[in-house]
Design a protein around this motif. Structure first.
Motif, PDB file in Angstrom:
ATOM      1  N   LEU A 233     -77.894 -35.385  59.179  1.00 19.68           N
ATOM      2  CA  LEU A 233     -78.239 -36.384  60.180  1.00 19.68           C
ATOM      3  C   LEU A 233     -79.601 -37.453  59.650  1.00 19.68           C
ATOM      4  N   VAL A 234     -80.374 -36.638  59.111  1.00 16.84           N
ATOM      5  CA  VAL A 234     -81.546 -37.368  58.608  1.00 16.84           C
ATOM      6  C   VAL A 234     -80.962 -38.567  57.514  1.00 16.84           C
ATOM      7  N   VAL A 235     -80.023 -38.062  56.593  1.00 20.14           N
ATOM      8  CA  VAL A 235     -79.824 -38.753  55.708  1.00 20.14           C
ATOM      9  C   VAL A 235     -78.799 -40.115  56.207  1.00 20.14           C
ATOM     10  N   MET A 236     -78.093 -39.882  57.501  1.00 22.00           N
ATOM     11  CA  MET A 236     -77.307 -40.793  58.194  1.00 22.00           C
ATOM     12  C   MET A 236     -78.473 -41.724  58.863  1.00 22.00           C
ATOM     13  N   PHE A 237     -79.372 -41.257  59.283  1.00 23.31           N
ATOM     14  CA  PHE A 237     -80.350 -42.105  60.274  1.00 23.31           C
ATOM     15  C   PHE A 237     -80.997 -43.043  59.130  1.00 23.31           C
ATOM     16  N   VAL A 238     -81.599 -42.298  57.941  1.00 26.60           N
ATOM     17  CA  VAL A 238     -82.133 -43.359  57.017  1.00 26.60           C
ATOM     18  C   VAL A 238     -81.325 -44.323  56.502  1.00 26.60           C
ATOM     19  N   SER A 239     -79.889 -44.029  56.358  1.00 18.22           N
ATOM     20  CA  SER A 239     -78.867 -44.895  55.751  1.00 18.22           C
ATOM     21  C   SER A 239     -78.951 -46.107  56.805  1.00 18.22           C
ATOM     22  N   MET A 240     -78.751 -45.634  58.221  1.00 16.40           N
ATOM     23  CA  MET A 240     -78.538 -46.692  59.235  1.00 16.40           C
ATOM     24  C   MET A 240     -79.781 -47.654  59.439  1.00 16.40           C
ATOM     25  N   VAL A 241     -80.941 -47.028  59.540  1.00 10.58           N
ATOM     26  CA  VAL A 241     -82.208 -47.761  59.307  1.00 10.58           C
ATOM     27  C   VAL A 241     -82.291 -48.937  58.280  1.00 10.58           C
ATOM     28  N   THR A 242     -82.014 -48.469  57.168  1.00  6.12           N
ATOM     29  CA  THR A 242     -82.010 -49.282  55.846  1.00  6.12           C
ATOM     30  C   THR A 242     -81.001 -50.480  56.178  1.00  6.12           C
ATOM     31  N   ALA A 243     -79.954 -50.079  56.567  1.00  5.38           N
ATOM     32  CA  ALA A 243     -78.667 -50.929  56.779  1.00  5.38           C
ATOM     33  C   ALA A 243     -79.142 -51.980  57.797  1.00  5.38           C
ATOM     34  N   VAL A 244     -79.725 -51.572  58.998  1.00  2.00           N
ATOM     35  CA  VAL A 244     -80.377 -52.452  59.926  1.00  2.00           C
ATOM     36  C   VAL A 244     -81.313 -53.599  59.354  1.00  2.00           C
ATOM     37  N   GLY A 245     -82.127 -52.910  58.732  1.00  6.29           N
ATOM     38  CA  GLY A 245     -83.408 -53.554  57.915  1.00  6.29           C
ATOM     39  C   GLY A 245     -82.880 -54.601  57.009  1.00  6.29           C
ATOM     40  N   TYR A 246     -81.664 -54.444  56.032  1.00  2.71           N
ATOM     41  CA  TYR A 246     -81.069 -55.158  55.510  1.00  2.71           C
ATOM     42  C   TYR A 246     -80.457 -56.438  56.250  1.00  2.71           C
ATOM     43  N   LEU A 247     -80.024 -56.034  57.167  1.00  3.23           N
ATOM     44  CA  LEU A 247     -79.083 -57.224  58.223  1.00  3.23           C
ATOM     45  C   LEU A 247     -80.244 -58.136  58.669  1.00  3.23           C
ATOM     46  N   LYS A 248     -81.347 -57.414  59.092  1.00  2.00           N
ATOM     47  CA  LYS A 248     -82.581 -58.321  59.806  1.00  2.00           C
ATOM     48  C   LYS A 248     -83.176 -59.097  58.794  1.00  2.00           C
ATOM     49  N   LEU A 249     -83.627 -58.497  57.639  1.00  2.00           N
ATOM     50  CA  LEU A 249     -83.955 -59.276  56.323  1.00  2.00           C
ATOM     51  C   LEU A 249     -83.204 -60.371  55.996  1.00  2.00           C
ATOM     52  N   LEU A 250     -82.163 -60.341  55.790  1.00  2.00           N
ATOM     53  CA  LEU A 250     -81.084 -61.244  55.242  1.00  2.00           C
ATOM     54  C   LEU A 250     -80.328 -61.923  56.324  1.00  2.00           C
ATOM     55  N   ARG A 251     -80.677 -61.778  57.606  1.00  2.00           N
ATOM     56  CA  ARG A 251     -79.975 -62.753  58.575  1.00  2.00           C
ATOM     57  C   ARG A 251     -80.039 -64.176  58.227  1.00  2.00           C
ATOM     58  N   ASP A 252     -79.334 -65.342  58.753  1.00  2.00           N
ATOM     59  CA  ASP A 252     -79.415 -66.278  58.698  1.00  2.00           C
ATOM     60  C   ASP A 252     -80.315 -66.874  59.942  1.00  2.00           C
ATOM     61  N   GLN A 253     -81.148 -67.863  59.222  1.00  2.00           N
ATOM     62  CA  GLN A 253     -82.218 -68.304  60.188  1.00  2.00           C
ATOM     63  C   GLN A 253     -81.617 -68.895  61.441  1.00  2.00           C
ATOM     64  N   THR A 254     -80.442 -69.834  61.312  1.00  2.00           N
ATOM     65  CA  THR A 254     -80.029 -70.410  62.657  1.00  2.00           C
ATOM     66  C   THR A 254     -79.467 -69.370  63.458  1.00  2.00           C
ATOM     67  N   GLU A 255     -78.943 -68.155  63.274  1.00  2.00           N
ATOM     68  CA  GLU A 255     -78.613 -67.185  63.944  1.00  2.00           C
ATOM     69  C   GLU A 255     -80.135 -66.649  64.869  1.00  2.00           C
ATOM     70  N   ALA A 256     -81.040 -66.498  64.026  1.00  2.00           N
ATOM     71  CA  ALA A 256     -82.238 -65.866  64.531  1.00  2.00           C
ATOM     72  C   ALA A 256     -82.713 -66.622  65.600  1.00  2.00           C
ATOM     73  N   ALA A 257     -82.599 -67.903  65.720  1.00  2.00           N
ATOM     74  CA  ALA A 257     -83.182 -68.960  66.596  1.00  2.00           C
ATOM     75  C   ALA A 257     -82.610 -68.899  67.854  1.00  2.00           C
ATOM     76  N   ARG A 258     -81.326 -68.224  67.640  1.00  2.00           N
ATOM     77  CA  ARG A 258     -80.487 -68.418  68.913  1.00  2.00           C
ATOM     78  C   ARG A 258     -81.045 -67.181  69.903  1.00  2.00           C
TER      79      ARG A 258
END
Length: 169
Positions: A144-169
């Motif tokens: 579960l720790v491995v899964m949690f770290v994977s999920m947090v990292t994936a969400v971090g990547y999605l937030k870091l690389l999200r489109d700025q036009t989508e972020a403004a909405r």
């Protein structure tokens, strides 16, 4: 394949011997830095091919019209790369980074195949707790720790690389 490269009589030591160098025990237990480097090289080689396929597919899906239009308007190579190619490649990069992170947690098989011992990895500890120490509860908690770290990292990547036009909405 990597075992034939890094063993005492492997390809790498044969190459070193032909150059007049002493062979190195790459996978020796007392030579931890070289053992770590061997596992790292094998793992990077294993997972990088998948990342390259995803990135190349993303590059091929970018219409040439955008880059041609940027070139017509006088954009330099770096401007075209930064303002045209990379934004259009963002979804492919997100997918590649998430998969590479997940694959990083799966290095246990590579480490076990090369070193033949318990290499200090979180997934290896999960395996040791489940099989060797016969405690599935701790093994489940580590998984579960491995899964949690994977999920947090994936969400971090999605937030870091999200489109700025989508972020403004």
């Amino acid at each position: 394949m990597w075992l034939t490269v890094f063993t005492d009589r492997g390809y790498l030591n044969s190459l070193l011997a032909s150059m007049g160098q002493q062979p190195v025990s790459w996978l020796a237990y007392d030579n931890y830095p070289s053992m770590f480097a061997a596992v790292l090289i094998a793992e990077v080689w294993r997972a990088t091919s998948l990342v390259f396929v995803i990135v190349v597919a993303g590059l091929q899906s970018i219409p040439k019209d955008y880059e041609e239009a940027a070139g017509v308007f006088g954009a330099s190579f770096w401007n075209r790369l930064w303002h045209v190619t990379l934004p259009l490649l963002r979804p492919s990069l997100q997918t590649a980074l998430i998969l590479r992170t997940i694959l990083a947690f799966q290095t246990f098989a590579v480490a076990l195949a090369l070193t033949g011992q318990n290499f200090p990895l979180v997934v290896g500890e999960t395996y040791r707790w489940y099989t060797g120490l016969q405690d599935p509860n701790v093994a489940s908690a580590l998984a579960l720790v491995v899964m949690f770290v994977s999920m947090v990292t994936a969400v971090g990547y999605l937030k870091l690389l999200r489109d700025q036009t989508e972020a403004a909405r």
